[in-house]
Motif scaffolding. Structure first.
Motif, PDB file in Angstrom:
ATOM      1  N   LYS A   1       8.783   0.453  56.649  1.00 26.81           N
ATOM      2  CA  LYS A   1       9.154   1.042  57.934  1.00 26.81           C
ATOM      3  C   LYS A   1      10.185   2.138  57.692  1.00 26.81           C
ATOM      4  CE  LYS A   1       9.192  -3.322  60.153  1.00 26.81           C
ATOM      5  NZ  LYS A   1       9.943  -4.227  60.985  1.00 26.81           N
ATOM      6  N   THR A  11      12.625   4.877  59.791  1.00 22.46           N
ATOM      7  CA  THR A  11      13.153   5.252  61.097  1.00 22.46           C
ATOM      8  C   THR A  11      13.675   6.680  61.030  1.00 22.46           C
ATOM      9  OG1 THR A  11      13.793   2.961  61.477  1.00 22.46           O
ATOM     10  CG2 THR A  11      14.773   4.610  62.915  1.00 22.46           C
ATOM     11  N   GLU A  12      13.136   7.525  61.893  1.00 17.32           N
ATOM     12  CA  GLU A  12      13.569   8.924  61.976  1.00 17.32           C
ATOM     13  C   GLU A  12      14.029   9.172  63.411  1.00 17.32           C
ATOM     14  OE1 GLU A  12       9.925  10.759  60.892  1.00 17.32           O
ATOM     15  OE2 GLU A  12      10.385  10.747  58.757  1.00 17.32           O
ATOM     16  N   GLY A  13      15.313   9.186  63.584  1.00 12.11           N
ATOM     17  CA  GLY A  13      15.846   9.351  64.938  1.00 12.11           C
ATOM     18  C   GLY A  13      15.555   8.113  65.759  1.00 12.11           C
ATOM     19  N   ASP A  14      14.830   8.268  66.855  1.00  5.73           N
ATOM     20  CA  ASP A  14      14.462   7.128  67.694  1.00  5.73           C
ATOM     21  C   ASP A  14      13.019   6.689  67.451  1.00  5.73           C
ATOM     22  OD1 ASP A  14      13.427   9.451  68.701  1.00  5.73           O
ATOM     23  OD2 ASP A  14      13.712   8.921  70.807  1.00  5.73           O
ATOM     24  N   ARG A  15      12.313   7.361  66.525  1.00  9.18           N
ATOM     25  CA  ARG A  15      10.932   7.006  66.218  1.00  9.18           C
ATOM     26  C   ARG A  15      10.879   6.152  64.954  1.00  9.18           C
ATOM     27  NH1 ARG A  15       8.265  11.996  64.914  1.00  9.18           N
ATOM     28  NH2 ARG A  15       6.467  10.668  64.568  1.00  9.18           N
ATOM     29  N   GLU A  16       9.862   5.316  64.883  1.00 11.61           N
ATOM     30  CA  GLU A  16       9.661   4.477  63.716  1.00 11.61           C
ATOM     31  C   GLU A  16       8.213   4.596  63.275  1.00 11.61           C
ATOM     32  OE1 GLU A  16       9.748  -0.142  63.374  1.00 11.61           O
ATOM     33  OE2 GLU A  16      11.813   0.600  63.393  1.00 11.61           O
ATOM     34  N   ARG A  17       8.008   4.770  61.969  1.00 10.27           N
ATOM     35  CA  ARG A  17       6.651   4.911  61.452  1.00 10.27           C
ATOM     36  C   ARG A  17       6.524   4.127  60.156  1.00 10.27           C
ATOM     37  NH1 ARG A  17       6.224   8.713  57.279  1.00 10.27           N
ATOM     38  NH2 ARG A  17       8.125   9.886  56.900  1.00 10.27           N
ATOM     39  N   THR A  18       5.280   4.015  59.672  1.00 13.57           N
ATOM     40  CA  THR A  18       5.003   3.306  58.434  1.00 13.57           C
ATOM     41  C   THR A  18       4.700   4.314  57.338  1.00 13.57           C
ATOM     42  OG1 THR A  18       4.091   1.434  59.647  1.00 13.57           O
ATOM     43  CG2 THR A  18       3.524   1.601  57.331  1.00 13.57           C
TER      44      THR A  18
END
Length: 113
Positions: A29, A31-38
């Motif tokens: 996981k 986290t970039e700012g308020d976004r989360e991606r895989t």
């Protein structure tokens, strides 16, 4: 009494069994700012230490644009979503640090069948 005896470990079912020499895809996981991606990191496991205990970790190495990249992941980390085995490698030692000095055909690992 040790700290790991007080805290319950949550084992991740998405982590399959692997060992040194295996090629794996590690999903983490990010986290970039308020976004989360895989994000997926694919490479050869060159080191595994601590077993499946609370301090267990493993190091994955890949070569990208002729530069070797190594990342160490903790098995019980919350950021590791899963580990998928792509190939099983046939190796005779536990630590494959000799791969750092090699490139091309000499850096290949035979497949265990």
């Amino acid at each position: 009494m040790e700290a790991y005896e007080l805290v319950e470990l949550n084992t991740n079912e998405n982590i399959s069994e692997f060992q040194s020499g295996d090629t794996v895809k590690v999903s983490t996981k990010v986290t970039e700012g308020d976004r989360e991606r895989t994000q997926v990191f694919e490479g050869v496991v060159i080191r595994k230490r601590g077993g499946n205990g609370p301090a267990g970790s493993f190091t994955v190495r890949k070569v990208s644009h002729d530069i070797g990249i190594e990342k160490t992941f903790h098995i019980h980390s919350a950021t590791v979503e899963g580990v998928e085995v792509v190939r099983n490698g046939k190796v005779r030692r536990a630590r494959l640090t000799y791969l750092r000095d090699r490139s091309g055909k000499s850096a290949r690992i035979k497949e265990r069948r």
